[in-house]
Motif scaffolding. Structure first.
Motif, PDB file in Angstrom:
ATOM      1  N   VAL A   1     -27.799   0.833 -12.239  1.00 20.07           N
ATOM      2  CA  VAL A   1     -28.594  -0.045 -13.100  1.00 20.07           C
ATOM      3  C   VAL A   1     -28.227   0.136 -14.566  1.00 20.07           C
ATOM      4  N   PHE A   2     -27.936   1.370 -14.979  1.00 19.57           N
ATOM      5  CA  PHE A   2     -27.560   1.593 -16.376  1.00 19.57           C
ATOM      6  C   PHE A   2     -26.159   1.068 -16.687  1.00 19.57           C
ATOM      7  N   GLY A   3     -25.436   0.615 -15.667  1.00 17.97           N
ATOM      8  CA  GLY A   3     -24.180  -0.080 -15.911  1.00 17.97           C
ATOM      9  C   GLY A   3     -24.398  -1.502 -16.400  1.00 17.97           C
ATOM     10  N   ILE A   4     -25.648  -1.966 -16.380  1.00 19.17           N
ATOM     11  CA  ILE A   4     -25.985  -3.309 -16.867  1.00 19.17           C
ATOM     12  C   ILE A   4     -26.234  -3.226 -18.374  1.00 19.17           C
ATOM     13  N   PRO A   5     -25.447  -3.918 -19.192  1.00 19.50           N
ATOM     14  CA  PRO A   5     -25.698  -3.885 -20.632  1.00 19.50           C
ATOM     15  C   PRO A   5     -27.133  -4.301 -20.949  1.00 19.50           C
ATOM     16  N   ALA A   6     -27.738  -3.646 -21.915  1.00 25.87           N
ATOM     17  CA  ALA A   6     -29.097  -3.927 -22.406  1.00 25.87           C
ATOM     18  C   ALA A   6     -30.183  -3.181 -21.656  1.00 25.87           C
TER      19      ALA A   6
END
Length: 370
Positions: free
Chosen positions: A241-246
């Motif tokens: 999930v932290f691979g998703i920018p923002a």
């Protein structure tokens, strides 16, 4: 290898926002699985800005082109287009067809506040493409959705569903109720309208808003995946999930609210249901105990920051001049990316869960089409 995720199922994302193409290479998808292309394209459309209020004017068709690793089954007229996964790496390309790189020419010297520009230039110098955010752009979530959309279909055949929804925008909650057993929130029509109004207000002022996405993974048997300490399902899902920018935060079950509760309030009582399965009467733990699936729905919420590119004048610096400078951002940007982030969170969660199932050797192919 910051662009690669997974242990048994490895997915590598490639490309830049304003390059010729973006895409992904995946190894570890179970051979023989069938992918319904109509279903995959419908999932991709949920991430697209097309047809969505308060989204970027940049529209891309985002049609994935499979270059390797699959075999298309011949279909008669009117039949579904389906792909069979082979035992070789899958590579997928998505063309970039609507770039306006000139909008970003001044950002080589003047970094945008809250963007990756400054940190990326300090790390890589001139060896980074920051047009439209480059490899740091939300544009790279399109190939993530290809891989995650495939994982969702494979999980669905094992009766494991992955669904997400927007539950808050700009501090405005769309929640009308909460299931007392699962902890899953219900968003009503009036709540959705209130969230859309928050987006509209920000857009009118040349500003942006963030929000919260809630995701639910349902159907995982107790003990199905996850492990203790550094290989728990919370950690696996969080990494994806932290691979998703923002994305700036994540919580499972009661999350940070646990810190204000007593054990007697936060503990979930066990019982045996009518099917003879051990379950909990509440789901404060969010479906994960000791890093392992408990049999309850895995429920987590993701905090998405406001879109950094806003049309209000901001304070920045000139890197070449070594002085303060005002910045006025041009380009095409979402006043709120939360609604488009919903399927991306599903994709990330689906990849993490499928990878976890494969890693725990609790994955079987009896439902694979022959």
């Amino acid at each position: 290898m910051g662009s690669t995720y997974g242990k048994r199922l490895k997915v590598t994302i490639f490309g830049e926002s304003h390059g010729k193409a973006i895409g992904m290479v995946a190894e570890g998808f179970p051979a023989g699985e069938i992918i319904d292309m109509d279903e995959l394209l419908a999932f991709m459309a949920r991430r697209s800005a097309a047809g969505k209020k308060y989204s970027t004017p940049r529209k891309e068709p985002d049609i994935p082109v499979f270059l390797s690793g699959v075999l298309e089954k011949p279909a008669a007229e009117g039949e579904k287009r389906v792909l069979r996964i082979l035992n070789s790496p899958i590579s997928v390309m998505i063309e970039n067809t609507n770039q306006r790189s000139g909008d970003y020419s001044n950002l080589k010297d003047v970094p945008r506040p809250a963007h990756a520009d400054f940190a990326a230039m300090m790390r890589y110098g001139s060896n980074v493409d920051l047009r439209g955010g480059g490899h740091f752009s939300g544009r790279l979530t399109a190939p993530l959705c290809v891989a995650g959309g495939m994982a969702k279909q494979i999980l669905a055949r094992r009766e494991v569903s992955v669904t997400a929804q927007m539950i808050a925008v700009g501090g405005v909650s769309g929640v009308v109720s909460e299931d007392p057993v699962t902890g899953i929130h219900q968003v009503g029509e009036t709540g959705m309208e209130a969230m859309m109004e928050a987006m509209a207000a920000a857009q009118k002022e040349g500003d942006s808003v963030g929000g919260i996405v809630e995701c639910v993974v349902d159907g995982l048997p107790a003990g199905a995946c996850g492990d203790h300490m550094f290989d728990g399902m919370e950690g696996r899902i969080s990494q994806a999930v932290f691979g998703i920018p923002a994305v700036k935060g994540i919580e499972f079950g009661n999350g940070f609210a646990c810190a204000a509760l007593r054990g007697s309030e936060n503990n979930d009582s066990f019982y045996v249901n009518e099917q003879g399965q051990v379950r909990t009467r509440t789901n404060h733990h969010g479906g994960v105990l000791g890093g392992i699936a408990s049999g309850m729905p895995v429920v987590f919420r993701v905090a998405v920051k406001p879109t950094p590119s806003i049309f209000k004048e901001q304070d920045s610096v000139s890197l070449s001049g070594g002085c303060d400078m005002k910045l006025k951002i041009k380009g095409r940007h979402d006043p709120c990316i939360v609604q488009r982030a919903v399927p991306v969170v599903e994709a990330a969660a689906a990849l993490a869960v499928l990878d976890g199932l494969l890693d725990c050797s609790m994955f079987c192919n009896e439902k694979t089409e022959k």
